[in-house]
Design a protein around this motif. Structure first.
Motif, PDB file in Angstrom:
ATOM      1  N   LYS A 214     -38.190   9.236  33.250  1.00 38.36           N
ATOM      2  CA  LYS A 214     -39.012   8.981  32.484  1.00 38.36           C
ATOM      3  C   LYS A 214     -40.092   9.261  32.833  1.00 38.36           C
ATOM      4  CE  LYS A 214     -38.503   3.198  32.515  1.00 38.36           C
ATOM      5  NZ  LYS A 214     -38.872   3.852  31.090  1.00 38.36           N
TER       6      LYS A 214
ATOM      7  N   THR B  51     -46.275  -0.338  31.796  1.00 37.28           N
ATOM      8  CA  THR B  51     -46.308   0.602  33.235  1.00 37.28           C
ATOM      9  C   THR B  51     -46.631   1.890  32.845  1.00 37.28           C
ATOM     10  OG1 THR B  51     -44.209  -0.173  33.682  1.00 37.28           O
ATOM     11  CG2 THR B  51     -45.861  -1.540  34.500  1.00 37.28           C
TER      12      THR B  51
ATOM     13  N   THR C  52     -50.808   5.444  30.707  1.00 35.46           N
ATOM     14  CA  THR C  52     -51.729   4.643  29.798  1.00 35.46           C
ATOM     15  C   THR C  52     -52.120   3.513  30.558  1.00 35.46           C
ATOM     16  OG1 THR C  52     -50.654   5.511  27.604  1.00 35.46           O
ATOM     17  CG2 THR C  52     -52.761   3.271  27.906  1.00 35.46           C
TER      18      THR C  52
ATOM     19  N   TYR D 113     -59.633   4.353  25.415  1.00 34.31           N
ATOM     20  CA  TYR D 113     -59.325   3.579  26.476  1.00 34.31           C
ATOM     21  C   TYR D 113     -60.185   3.944  28.278  1.00 34.31           C
ATOM     22  CZ  TYR D 113     -55.429   5.988  28.256  1.00 34.31           C
ATOM     23  OH  TYR D 113     -54.540   6.844  29.174  1.00 34.31           O
TER      24      TYR D 113
ATOM     25  N   THR E  62     -48.276   0.100  24.967  1.00 31.69           N
ATOM     26  CA  THR E  62     -46.057   0.054  24.225  1.00 31.69           C
ATOM     27  C   THR E  62     -46.360   1.174  24.210  1.00 31.69           C
ATOM     28  OG1 THR E  62     -47.300  -1.563  22.442  1.00 31.69           O
ATOM     29  CG2 THR E  62     -46.083  -2.155  24.546  1.00 31.69           C
ATOM     30  N   GLY E  63     -46.631   2.341  24.373  1.00 30.36           N
ATOM     31  CA  GLY E  63     -46.391   3.789  23.978  1.00 30.36           C
ATOM     32  C   GLY E  63     -46.414   4.173  22.833  1.00 30.36           C
ATOM     33  N   PHE E  64     -45.854   5.197  22.139  1.00 30.57           N
ATOM     34  CA  PHE E  64     -45.770   5.881  20.793  1.00 30.57           C
ATOM     35  C   PHE E  64     -44.748   6.236  20.578  1.00 30.57           C
ATOM     36  CE2 PHE E  64     -49.817   6.844  23.281  1.00 30.57           C
ATOM     37  CZ  PHE E  64     -50.889   6.597  22.748  1.00 30.57           C
TER      38      PHE E  64
ATOM     39  N   ASP F  90     -41.871  -5.570  19.305  1.00 32.59           N
ATOM     40  CA  ASP F  90     -41.446  -6.558  18.447  1.00 32.59           C
ATOM     41  C   ASP F  90     -41.649  -8.067  19.614  1.00 32.59           C
ATOM     42  OD1 ASP F  90     -40.074  -8.217  16.522  1.00 32.59           O
ATOM     43  OD2 ASP F  90     -38.030  -6.912  17.029  1.00 32.59           O
TER      44      ASP F  90
ATOM     45  N   ARG G 103     -42.181  -4.068  32.287  1.00 28.36           N
ATOM     46  CA  ARG G 103     -40.479  -4.248  32.348  1.00 28.36           C
ATOM     47  C   ARG G 103     -39.856  -3.959  32.425  1.00 28.36           C
ATOM     48  NH1 ARG G 103     -38.886  -3.409  25.984  1.00 28.36           N
ATOM     49  NH2 ARG G 103     -39.305  -0.920  26.452  1.00 28.36           N
ATOM     50  N   THR G 104     -40.063  -2.582  33.153  1.00 27.56           N
ATOM     51  CA  THR G 104     -39.258  -1.451  33.939  1.00 27.56           C
ATOM     52  C   THR G 104     -40.648  -0.776  34.668  1.00 27.56           C
ATOM     53  OG1 THR G 104     -38.646  -1.096  31.968  1.00 27.56           O
ATOM     54  CG2 THR G 104     -38.156   0.734  34.366  1.00 27.56           C
TER      55      THR G 104
ATOM     56  N   ILE H  63     -57.979   9.640  31.034  1.00 28.44           N
ATOM     57  CA  ILE H  63     -57.748  11.151  31.907  1.00 28.44           C
ATOM     58  C   ILE H  63     -56.522  12.197  31.035  1.00 28.44           C
ATOM     59  CG2 ILE H  63     -59.231  10.532  33.754  1.00 28.44           C
ATOM     60  CD1 ILE H  63     -56.229  10.972  35.762  1.00 28.44           C
ATOM     61  N   CYS H  64     -56.616  13.273  31.402  1.00 24.80           N
ATOM     62  CA  CYS H  64     -55.642  14.069  31.249  1.00 24.80           C
ATOM     63  C   CYS H  64     -54.972  14.203  32.306  1.00 24.80           C
ATOM     64  CB  CYS H  64     -55.791  15.232  29.994  1.00 24.80           C
ATOM     65  SG  CYS H  64     -54.290  16.092  29.671  1.00 24.80           S
ATOM     66  N   ASP H  65     -53.276  13.859  33.133  1.00 26.28           N
ATOM     67  CA  ASP H  65     -52.911  14.086  34.210  1.00 26.28           C
ATOM     68  C   ASP H  65     -52.869  15.558  34.640  1.00 26.28           C
ATOM     69  OD1 ASP H  65     -50.828  13.735  32.869  1.00 26.28           O
ATOM     70  OD2 ASP H  65     -50.420  11.818  33.848  1.00 26.28           O
TER      71      ASP H  65
ATOM     72  N   LEU I 152     -47.806  12.485  20.631  1.00 27.01           N
ATOM     73  CA  LEU I 152     -48.110  10.968  20.797  1.00 27.01           C
ATOM     74  C   LEU I 152     -48.635  10.428  20.141  1.00 27.01           C
ATOM     75  CD1 LEU I 152     -47.332  12.226  24.573  1.00 27.01           C
ATOM     76  CD2 LEU I 152     -46.075  10.853  23.285  1.00 27.01           C
TER      77      LEU I 152
ATOM     78  N   TRP J 295     -39.154   7.284  26.887  1.00 27.56           N
ATOM     79  CA  TRP J 295     -39.325   7.570  24.995  1.00 27.56           C
ATOM     80  C   TRP J 295     -38.930   8.869  24.839  1.00 27.56           C
ATOM     81  CZ3 TRP J 295     -41.871  12.123  25.340  1.00 27.56           C
ATOM     82  CH2 TRP J 295     -43.283  12.807  26.059  1.00 27.56           C
TER      83      TRP J 295
HETATM   84  P1  NAP Z   1     -44.924   4.816  27.089  1.00 28.70           P
HETATM   85  O1  NAP Z   1     -45.066   5.804  28.469  1.00 28.70           O
HETATM   86  O2  NAP Z   1     -44.455   5.414  26.642  1.00 28.70           O
HETATM   87  O3  NAP Z   1     -45.045   3.337  28.418  1.00 28.70           O
HETATM   88  C1  NAP Z   1     -44.909   1.837  27.730  1.00 28.70           C
HETATM   89  C2  NAP Z   1     -44.931   1.438  28.260  1.00 28.70           C
HETATM   90  O4  NAP Z   1     -44.793  -0.041  27.130  1.00 28.70           O
HETATM   91  C3  NAP Z   1     -43.579   0.814  29.332  1.00 28.70           C
HETATM   92  O5  NAP Z   1     -43.750   0.669  30.425  1.00 28.70           O
HETATM   93  C4  NAP Z   1     -41.968  -0.004  28.183  1.00 28.70           C
HETATM   94  O6  NAP Z   1     -41.883  -0.433  29.129  1.00 28.70           O
HETATM   95  C5  NAP Z   1     -42.933  -1.297  27.786  1.00 28.70           C
HETATM   96  N1  NAP Z   1     -42.609  -0.919  26.988  1.00 28.70           N
HETATM   97  C6  NAP Z   1     -42.720  -1.270  25.762  1.00 28.70           C
HETATM   98  N2  NAP Z   1     -42.068  -2.338  24.825  1.00 28.70           N
HETATM   99  C7  NAP Z   1     -42.287  -3.143  25.037  1.00 28.70           C
HETATM  100  C8  NAP Z   1     -41.871  -4.697  25.135  1.00 28.70           C
HETATM  101  N3  NAP Z   1     -41.283  -5.339  23.957  1.00 28.70           N
HETATM  102  N4  NAP Z   1     -41.771  -5.232  26.720  1.00 28.70           N
HETATM  103  C9  NAP Z   1     -42.522  -4.816  26.821  1.00 28.70           C
HETATM  104  N5  NAP Z   1     -42.996  -3.997  27.312  1.00 28.70           N
HETATM  105  C10 NAP Z   1     -42.832  -2.819  26.638  1.00 28.70           C
HETATM  106  O7  NAP Z   1     -46.697   4.712  26.433  1.00 28.70           O
HETATM  107  P2  NAP Z   1     -47.803   5.819  27.113  1.00 28.70           P
HETATM  108  O8  NAP Z   1     -47.897   4.579  28.793  1.00 28.70           O
HETATM  109  O9  NAP Z   1     -49.025   4.609  26.348  1.00 28.70           O
HETATM  110  O10 NAP Z   1     -47.329   6.738  27.535  1.00 28.70           O
HETATM  111  C11 NAP Z   1     -47.076   7.256  27.068  1.00 28.70           C
HETATM  112  C12 NAP Z   1     -47.532   8.826  27.109  1.00 28.70           C
HETATM  113  O11 NAP Z   1     -48.344   9.463  26.796  1.00 28.70           O
HETATM  114  C13 NAP Z   1     -46.742   9.274  28.488  1.00 28.70           C
HETATM  115  O12 NAP Z   1     -45.948   9.452  29.245  1.00 28.70           O
HETATM  116  C14 NAP Z   1     -47.775  10.687  28.846  1.00 28.70           C
HETATM  117  O13 NAP Z   1     -46.810  11.888  28.008  1.00 28.70           O
HETATM  118  C15 NAP Z   1     -48.903  10.879  27.504  1.00 28.70           C
HETATM  119  N6  NAP Z   1     -49.904   9.784  28.637  1.00 28.70           N
HETATM  120  C16 NAP Z   1     -50.127  10.876  29.157  1.00 28.70           C
HETATM  121  C17 NAP Z   1     -51.068  10.556  29.703  1.00 28.70           C
HETATM  122  C18 NAP Z   1     -52.453  11.971  30.515  1.00 28.70           C
HETATM  123  O14 NAP Z   1     -52.722  11.697  31.652  1.00 28.70           O
HETATM  124  N7  NAP Z   1     -51.951  12.936  30.266  1.00 28.70           N
HETATM  125  C19 NAP Z   1     -52.061   8.999  29.463  1.00 28.70           C
HETATM  126  C20 NAP Z   1     -51.361   8.932  28.592  1.00 28.70           C
HETATM  127  C21 NAP Z   1     -51.036   9.067  28.234  1.00 28.70           C
HETATM  128  P3  NAP Z   1     -39.430   0.727  29.642  1.00 28.70           P
HETATM  129  O15 NAP Z   1     -40.928   1.391  30.417  1.00 28.70           O
HETATM  130  O16 NAP Z   1     -39.530  -0.633  30.123  1.00 28.70           O
HETATM  131  O17 NAP Z   1     -39.881   1.025  27.948  1.00 28.70           O
END
Ligand code: NAP
Length: 490
Positions: free
Chosen positions: A288, A177, A180, A50, A337-339, A144, A200-201, A54-56, A137, A451
């Motif tokens: 988080k 939020t 990603t 996307y 929406t994450g993993f 949903d 959402r949060t 970057i990797c933080d 991840l 998560w």
């Molecule tokens: P995430 O941290 O799990 O965030 C998912 C987001 O989607 C949250 O804000 C969540 O809200 C929201 N969400 C999920 N289902 C929803 C729904 N039905 N309605 C509304 N909002 C919804 O996912 P991510 O941002 O992809 O990151 C996952 C992990 O990947 C990170 O925490 C990190 O460890 C890794 N990552 C690392 C990097 C890096 O730079 N190293 C970059 C990207 C990702 P809620 O908070 O309310 O649940």
């Protein structure tokens, strides 16, 4: 009986950690086969492309110890550079020839001291040892939300980015939020007509400058690997002994510094009080997974960006309808929406001793002895297994620590000292109970949803310091394992 020459090892997954294990075990003289379900290596760095990726975790920390990289472009380098790095390491060590692509492991069955392995391409034979390197991840979560299929614009998960879709001048919605979404916002806000972030949060965000390494810096790294090592040590100390200790309740001062750093970042960079109030979390920083970004707040403050906090009611053909009745019209909808990090080998039928399956064993939550192995599943080892230190850590460091321990166990089998390595149930249960007792002391349990939690409410990270992780995995305690010892001369 396996010996130096014929010990066969199957590695599941050709991401960074699978590549590392293949290199190391190949060097140790094992016969290695890697099974990868996709058509390329790289794992999460292959999947995620996307804008703004970057990797933080600082790049000089996010590397294999045996392959320091003087060429990183920045403190936090882009995802494409990390993918290139993993590919280069694989090529330098000539391991791609060991990888079977398009080969999802569908079944593993332990029979007569060996794992019989099947993939989507059929029977792959038997192996003495299996190592799961399937990453964490990796399985996208699709929200949903009613009507998602009815959206007439383009819609995709952040880890399945559709590069055919131009965002130029479009109305783009992002759900989520997390780290990603925050990175995407910073990367696209200037290209789009309107950016709507569905939150959402709110999240705590720590600012960190992403310094560019000059050609002079890189030449210095090339000529003086010790300088890279010093940078590595400094970041490792900050993350592993500062941050990691803070989140598990072992360094309150560091946790307070993280909290105040996040508050300062928010207060100094979000001038609009209404926006600031929307972006202010009601839980502790670190609860988080902490977000690191110095571009998110300036980007989300731009006049073409908005944060929508009303609950999403449904998705319609023209956009997202929120609970207040407003239709937010969109051309593109990104699901950031994450993993689901708790799936591990859930899609593989893993049959251990006495016909027990791994999904049965883990039906009330995943567990493993010291993150590595599971009772009833001999010679099956996990890199990044249940309760590994995850989140704001270098996963490669976690993985190398685990691999060094696994290698010691494999070595016992390789040298013929043991045929089976399987942890005792009572020892594993005791370890699990200790984990559960420690979890309430962590910041992850301090009152937020994330998560880190599985569907049973268990937290899937390591509740102690990184130093303890290294100590626990420094040397296998053989009394913790049920071992089948070869009789002399067999
Ligand atoms: P995430 O941290 O799990 O965030 C998912 C987001 O989607 C949250 O804000 C969540 O809200 C929201 N969400 C999920 N289902 C929803 C729904 N039905 N309605 C509304 N909002 C919804 O996912 P991510 O941002 O992809 O990151 C996952 C992990 O990947 C990170 O925490 C990190 O460890 C890794 N990552 C690392 C990097 C890096 O730079 N190293 C970059 C990207 C990702 P809620 O908070 O309310 O649940």
């Amino acid at each position: 009986m396996a010996n130096d020459k014929d010990l066969t090892v199957a590695i599941i997954g050709a991401g960074a950690t699978g590549i590392m294990a293949a290199i190391k075990l190949g060097e140790a003289g094992c016969k290695v086969s890697v099974f990868e379900k996709e058509t390329d290596l790289g794992g999460t760095w292959r999947d995620n492309t996307y804008p703004g990726l970057i990797c933080d975790i600082p790049s000089h920390l996010y590397r294999f110890s045996f392959a320091p990289n003087p060429e990183w472009s920045r403190t936090f380098s882009p995802g494409s550079e990390i993918y290139d790095y993993i590919r280069r390491v694989a090529e330098d060590h000539d391991v791609e020839k060991l990888i079977s692509y398009d080969s999802e492991v569908t079944k593993l069955e332990y029979r007569d001291g060996r794992w019989k392995l099947e993939t989507t391409r059929g029977d792959q034979g038997e192996f003495n040892v299996v190592i799961s390197a399937v990453g964490i991840l990796h399985h996208p979560v699709y929200p949903d939300i009613d009507g998602l299929d009815h959206f007439e614009g383009d819609c995709f998960h952040s880890s399945r980015w559709d590069h055919e879709v131009s965002l130029e001048g479009k109305r783009v919605g992002i759900i989520g939020t997390g780290s990603t979404a925050v990175q995407i916002v910073g990367a696209i806000v200037d290209d789009v007509e309107k950016l709507s972030l569905f939150q959402r949060t709110p999240q705590w965000v720590l600012a960190a400058t992403n310094q560019v390494y000059s050609e002079e810096d890189k030449a210095n790294f090339r000529g003086n690997p010790d300088v890279m090592e010093q940078i590595y040590e400094s970041f490792a100390d900050t993350l592993n002994h500062g941050f990691a200790a803070a989140v598990v309740g072992e360094n309150d001062e560091a946790l307070e510094m993280i909290q105040s750093g996040c508050e300062r970042n928010l207060n100094e960079n979000i001038r609009d009080s209404e926006l600031r109030s929307k972006l202010t979390p009601n839980y502790s920083a670190g609860c988080k997974r902490l977000i690191v970004s110095d571009v998110f707040y300036p980007s989300i403050s731009k006049s073409n960006a908005e944060v929508i906090t009303d609950k999403i009611d449904r998705v319609e053909a023209k956009g997202v309808r929120t609970a207040d009745g407003v239709l937010h019209e969109l051309d593109v909808l990104v699901l950031a929406t994450g993993f689901d990090p708790h799936r591990f080998l859930a899609d593989t039928e893993v049959v251990g001793l006495d016909g027990t399956t791994l999904n049965e064993a883990w039906s009330k939550g995943n567990y493993a002895y010291k993150t590595i192995c599971v009772p009833n599943f001999p010679n099956l080892f996990f890199i990044g297994g249940p309760n590994s230190p995850i989140g704001n850590f270098s996963f490669l460091l976690t993985a190398e620590t685990q691999f060094a321990y696994i290698e010691k166990l494999v070595d016992l089998i390789r040298r013929g000292t043991l045929t089976e390595v399987v942890p005792k149930l009572d020892v594993t249960t005791a370890f699990r109970e200790k984990l559960n007792r420690a979890m309430p002391g962590t910041v992850w349990a301090s009152g937020c949803q994330s998560w880190y939690f599985d569907r049973f409410g268990n937290i899937g990270s390591w509740p102690w310091t990184f130093a303890r992780f290294e100590e626990e995995l420094s040397e296998p305690s053989l009394e913790d394992f049920c071992t089948t010892v070869e009789s002399e001369g067999s």
